[in-house]
Design a protein around this motif. Structure first.
Motif, PDB file in Angstrom:
ATOM      1  N   GLY A   1      32.189  48.232  35.302  1.00  0.00           N
ATOM      2  CA  GLY A   1      31.329  47.305  34.571  1.00  0.00           C
ATOM      3  C   GLY A   1      32.135  46.118  34.092  1.00  0.00           C
ATOM      4  N   ALA A   2      31.451  45.142  33.526  1.00  0.00           N
ATOM      5  CA  ALA A   2      32.127  43.965  32.984  1.00  0.00           C
ATOM      6  C   ALA A   2      31.309  43.375  31.856  1.00  0.00           C
ATOM      7  CB  ALA A   2      32.359  42.911  34.072  1.00  0.00           C
ATOM      8  N   VAL A   3      32.011  42.789  30.908  1.00  0.00           N
ATOM      9  CA  VAL A   3      31.406  41.989  29.847  1.00  0.00           C
ATOM     10  C   VAL A   3      31.902  40.567  30.036  1.00  0.00           C
ATOM     11  CG1 VAL A   3      31.020  41.737  27.365  1.00  0.00           C
ATOM     12  CG2 VAL A   3      31.589  43.990  28.305  1.00  0.00           C
ATOM     13  N   VAL A   4      30.982  39.595  30.089  1.00  0.00           N
ATOM     14  CA  VAL A   4      31.398  38.200  30.212  1.00  0.00           C
ATOM     15  C   VAL A   4      31.057  37.459  28.929  1.00  0.00           C
ATOM     16  CG1 VAL A   4      31.167  38.205  32.720  1.00  0.00           C
ATOM     17  CG2 VAL A   4      29.281  37.398  31.325  1.00  0.00           C
ATOM     18  N   PHE A   5      31.966  36.574  28.546  1.00  0.00           N
ATOM     19  CA  PHE A   5      31.877  35.849  27.283  1.00  0.00           C
ATOM     20  C   PHE A   5      31.793  34.356  27.566  1.00  0.00           C
ATOM     21  CE2 PHE A   5      34.006  39.809  26.610  1.00  0.00           C
ATOM     22  CZ  PHE A   5      33.516  40.294  25.405  1.00  0.00           C
ATOM     23  N   PRO A   6      30.770  33.674  27.041  1.00  0.00           N
ATOM     24  CA  PRO A   6      30.630  32.236  27.289  1.00  0.00           C
ATOM     25  C   PRO A   6      31.670  31.442  26.513  1.00  0.00           C
ATOM     26  CG  PRO A   6      28.993  32.948  25.708  1.00  0.00           C
ATOM     27  CD  PRO A   6      29.708  34.189  26.163  1.00  0.00           C
ATOM     28  N   GLU A   7      31.705  30.166  26.776  1.00  0.00           N
ATOM     29  CA  GLU A   7      32.633  29.280  26.088  1.00  0.00           C
ATOM     30  C   GLU A   7      32.434  29.367  24.579  1.00  0.00           C
ATOM     31  OE1 GLU A   7      33.880  24.521  26.108  1.00  0.00           O
ATOM     32  OE2 GLU A   7      32.343  25.283  27.465  1.00  0.00           O
ATOM     33  N   GLY A   8      33.536  29.434  23.862  1.00  0.00           N
ATOM     34  CA  GLY A   8      33.479  29.484  22.405  1.00  0.00           C
ATOM     35  C   GLY A   8      33.473  30.881  21.821  1.00  0.00           C
ATOM     36  N   GLN A   9      33.569  31.908  22.669  1.00  0.00           N
ATOM     37  CA  GLN A   9      33.543  33.284  22.163  1.00  0.00           C
ATOM     38  C   GLN A   9      34.839  34.023  22.491  1.00  0.00           C
ATOM     39  OE1 GLN A   9      30.220  35.629  21.729  1.00  0.00           O
ATOM     40  NE2 GLN A   9      28.707  34.069  22.121  1.00  0.00           N
ATOM     41  N   THR A  10      35.942  33.303  22.410  1.00  0.00           N
ATOM     42  CA  THR A  10      37.246  33.913  22.663  1.00  0.00           C
ATOM     43  C   THR A  10      37.555  34.993  21.637  1.00  0.00           C
ATOM     44  OG1 THR A  10      38.104  31.925  23.727  1.00  0.00           O
ATOM     45  CG2 THR A  10      39.724  33.463  22.825  1.00  0.00           C
ATOM     46  N   GLU A  11      37.161  34.774  20.391  1.00  0.00           N
ATOM     47  CA  GLU A  11      37.421  35.779  19.357  1.00  0.00           C
ATOM     48  C   GLU A  11      36.708  37.086  19.682  1.00  0.00           C
ATOM     49  OE1 GLU A  11      36.877  36.397  14.508  1.00  0.00           O
ATOM     50  OE2 GLU A  11      36.673  34.402  15.401  1.00  0.00           O
ATOM     51  N   SER A  12      35.462  37.000  20.148  1.00  0.00           N
ATOM     52  CA  SER A  12      34.729  38.207  20.527  1.00  0.00           C
ATOM     53  C   SER A  12      35.391  38.887  21.723  1.00  0.00           C
ATOM     54  CB  SER A  12      33.275  37.859  20.870  1.00  0.00           C
ATOM     55  OG  SER A  12      32.582  37.403  19.733  1.00  0.00           O
ATOM     56  N   TYR A  13      35.863  38.086  22.664  1.00  0.00           N
ATOM     57  CA  TYR A  13      36.562  38.644  23.827  1.00  0.00           C
ATOM     58  C   TYR A  13      37.814  39.404  23.391  1.00  0.00           C
ATOM     59  CZ  TYR A  13      40.042  38.591  27.547  1.00  0.00           C
ATOM     60  OH  TYR A  13      41.040  38.943  28.413  1.00  0.00           O
ATOM     61  N   GLU A  14      38.597  38.814  22.509  1.00  0.00           N
ATOM     62  CA  GLU A  14      39.820  39.475  22.060  1.00  0.00           C
ATOM     63  C   GLU A  14      39.503  40.770  21.304  1.00  0.00           C
ATOM     64  OE1 GLU A  14      42.741  38.845  22.953  1.00  0.00           O
ATOM     65  OE2 GLU A  14      42.600  36.814  23.782  1.00  0.00           O
ATOM     66  N   MET A  15      38.438  40.747  20.514  1.00  0.00           N
ATOM     67  CA  MET A  15      38.014  41.966  19.832  1.00  0.00           C
ATOM     68  C   MET A  15      37.609  43.035  20.845  1.00  0.00           C
ATOM     69  SD  MET A  15      37.376  43.583  16.941  1.00  0.00           S
ATOM     70  CE  MET A  15      37.216  42.318  15.664  1.00  0.00           C
ATOM     71  N   ALA A  16      36.875  42.621  21.875  1.00  0.00           N
ATOM     72  CA  ALA A  16      36.449  43.565  22.900  1.00  0.00           C
ATOM     73  C   ALA A  16      37.653  44.142  23.638  1.00  0.00           C
ATOM     74  CB  ALA A  16      35.498  42.886  23.879  1.00  0.00           C
ATOM     75  N   PHE A  17      38.644  43.312  23.917  1.00  0.00           N
ATOM     76  CA  PHE A  17      39.831  43.814  24.596  1.00  0.00           C
ATOM     77  C   PHE A  17      40.490  44.917  23.776  1.00  0.00           C
ATOM     78  CE2 PHE A  17      44.152  44.189  25.896  1.00  0.00           C
ATOM     79  CZ  PHE A  17      44.135  43.983  27.265  1.00  0.00           C
ATOM     80  N   LEU A  18      40.633  44.690  22.481  1.00  0.00           N
ATOM     81  CA  LEU A  18      41.237  45.716  21.625  1.00  0.00           C
ATOM     82  C   LEU A  18      40.416  47.003  21.655  1.00  0.00           C
ATOM     83  CD1 LEU A  18      42.300  43.671  18.462  1.00  0.00           C
ATOM     84  CD2 LEU A  18      43.827  44.801  20.093  1.00  0.00           C
ATOM     85  N   ARG A  19      39.113  46.868  21.504  1.00  0.00           N
ATOM     86  CA  ARG A  19      38.271  48.065  21.413  1.00  0.00           C
ATOM     87  C   ARG A  19      38.210  48.819  22.747  1.00  0.00           C
ATOM     88  NH1 ARG A  19      36.332  48.795  16.521  1.00  0.00           N
ATOM     89  NH2 ARG A  19      35.686  47.035  15.210  1.00  0.00           N
ATOM     90  N   HIS A  20      38.342  48.107  23.867  1.00  0.00           N
ATOM     91  CA  HIS A  20      38.274  48.801  25.159  1.00  0.00           C
ATOM     92  C   HIS A  20      39.599  49.477  25.519  1.00  0.00           C
ATOM     93  CE1 HIS A  20      40.785  46.374  27.856  1.00  0.00           C
ATOM     94  NE2 HIS A  20      40.219  46.919  28.928  1.00  0.00           N
ATOM     95  N   SER A  21      40.663  49.183  24.726  1.00  0.00           N
ATOM     96  CA  SER A  21      41.991  49.723  24.990  1.00  0.00           C
ATOM     97  C   SER A  21      42.525  50.479  23.787  1.00  0.00           C
ATOM     98  CB  SER A  21      42.948  48.588  25.378  1.00  0.00           C
ATOM     99  OG  SER A  21      44.173  49.114  25.866  1.00  0.00           O
ATOM    100  N   CYS A  22      41.665  51.318  23.208  1.00  0.00           N
ATOM    101  CA  CYS A  22      42.046  52.200  22.101  1.00  0.00           C
ATOM    102  C   CYS A  22      42.531  51.437  20.875  1.00  0.00           C
ATOM    103  CB  CYS A  22      43.121  53.206  22.538  1.00  0.00           C
ATOM    104  SG  CYS A  22      42.646  54.192  23.969  1.00  0.00           S
ATOM    105  N   GLY A  23      42.094  50.181  20.734  1.00  0.00           N
ATOM    106  CA  GLY A  23      42.489  49.383  19.585  1.00  0.00           C
ATOM    107  C   GLY A  23      43.918  48.891  19.652  1.00  0.00           C
TER     108      GLY A  23
END
Length: 388
Positions: free
Chosen positions: A196-218
């Motif tokens: 699967g994938a989650v895509v983040f539009p322009e301006g949502q880098t903070e949400s992307y970084e949060m998602a990266f942490l949560r998808h990798s055990c924090g």
């Protein structure tokens, strides 16, 4: 069993030397998880670029993509998520597993997509996310939904599990200003068996970084001291799957073009059959990916619809019954449900109830066949419906 020759459809999944080369490339890295290899990172860049998004995050499957996106958007206990009542159960369960309440709303009888008026009626102070599902790759009314979102301060999350490569008024899924999720399960328009994938539009880098942490055990990138910053889970995609998906992505556009041409013909042929109504689209959706070839047989009972599907399968069509209304599944009622009875939800979702009873869909590999097979498919449907 009908002895007449069945039409020939391409196999699915499709693959060639591009997938083989990718798998060997991933193998020869000697590092097979995303933190040590290059395939996942490369796929994320390519998938984000293809969909007009600033970032993409590859995960283990489409259900996890939804769950992760919802968590990043603040969904949890005490919140509500509005979803179409006619959808695959993951749209609902992803919110419920976070402790939120899923609120099913009715869909448009023509497109089978979420009804914006029903969304407005279901909004409460607890509504945290509105989740349109692009049913069968035919996009929901993103203009009206974006207006509702802006006026009420409730973000959209696009469930684009069926909508790889689709466009709304020339804009790709990642260009519509909202987070979107995709599935790469075995039957999807591009696949590695799962993913699967989650895509983040322009301006949502903070949400992307949060998602990266949560998808990798924090755990942050490059961490060597187990400095887990937040609670998370392991939703990381492996390098082998990513290598396959890179190859699958390269042929996606060509396949969509073929499916769109074939659906134009097949929907016209189906629409000419007495008692058959093909799924309709919105003219503003100028590129539909056609994950399913869907049609209705209005007035048929669920039992007779199921028997009709069996007969279509006997005649050689990869046919399936339409999704069951989520509120008519036992799974929906386990936890995270609105304070309503099944009957009350059904009363405000008449279109969903009808579609769930009379809808049939054909696997998208039908739409990769030639024009002759479209005529043969319509002839089989006409014959089976006439004798149902």
């Amino acid at each position: 069993m009908d002895v007449r020759q069945a039409p020939k459809f391409p196999a699915w999944p499709q693959y060639d030397d591009a997938e083989r080369e990718g798998l060997i490339r991933a193998l020869d890295q000697g590092q097979w998880w995303r933190m040590g290899g290059d395939e996942v990172d490369s796929f994320e860049r390519e998938f984000a670029d293809h969909h007009g998004a600033e970032h993409a995050l590859a995960v283990t499957n489409g259900t996890h993509a939804l769950e992760l996106a919802l968590q990043v958007m603040g969904v949890g206990p005490g919140t509500e998520v509005i979803v179409p009542a006619f959808t695959f159960i993951s749209s609902s369960q992803a919110a419920q597993r976070l402790g939120a309440v899923t609120v099913p709303v009715d869909v448009d009888p023509h497109t089978y997509n979420i009804d914006p008026a029903a969304v407005v009626a279901a909004l409460t102070p607890r509504t945290k996310v509105i989740m349109p599902v692009h049913m069968a790759g035919l996009m929901a009314d993103m203009d009206t939904l974006a207006k509702i979102s802006a006026e009420n301060g409730v973000p959209l999350l696009q469930d684009a599990a069926h909508a790889h490569g689709a466009q709304w008024q020339g804009k790709r899924v990642g260009e519509l200003g909202s987070i979107a999720t995709f599935s790469f399960q075995n039957g999807k328009l591009m696949t590695a068996g799962e993913g699967g994938a989650v895509v983040f539009p322009e301006g949502q880098t903070e949400s992307y970084e949060m998602a990266f942490l949560r998808h990798s055990c924090g755990r942050p990138r490059g961490d060597r001291r187990y400095l887990h910053r937040i609670s998370g889970s392991n939703m990381r995609l492996n390098e082998f799957s990513a290598s396959v998906l890179r190859a699958q992505l390269r042929r996606l556009d060509e396949q969509i073009a073929v499916r769109d041409q074939r659906w134009t013909l097949l929907s016209e042929l189906l629409g000419a059959i007495d008692g058959v109504v093909p799924q309709g689209g919105d003219v503003r959706a100028d590129r539909n990916s056609h994950y399913m070839a869907m049609f209705r047989v209005p007035g048929i009972s669920e039992e007779n619809r199921n028997a009709l599907v069996d007969r279509l399968v006997e005649r050689g069509l990869p046919a399936f019954a339409g999704f069951r209304a989520i509120y008519r599944t036992e799974a929906f009622w386990e936890f995270g449900v609105p304070d309503e009875s099944l009957e009350a939800i059904a009363d405000r979702c008449p279109n969903t109830d009808a579609i769930s009873q009379d809808c049939i869909w054909l696997h998208h590999r039908v739409l990769l066949a030639g024009e002759q097979e479209m005529h043969a498919t319509a002839e089989i449907v006409a014959d089976v419906v006439a004798t149902a």
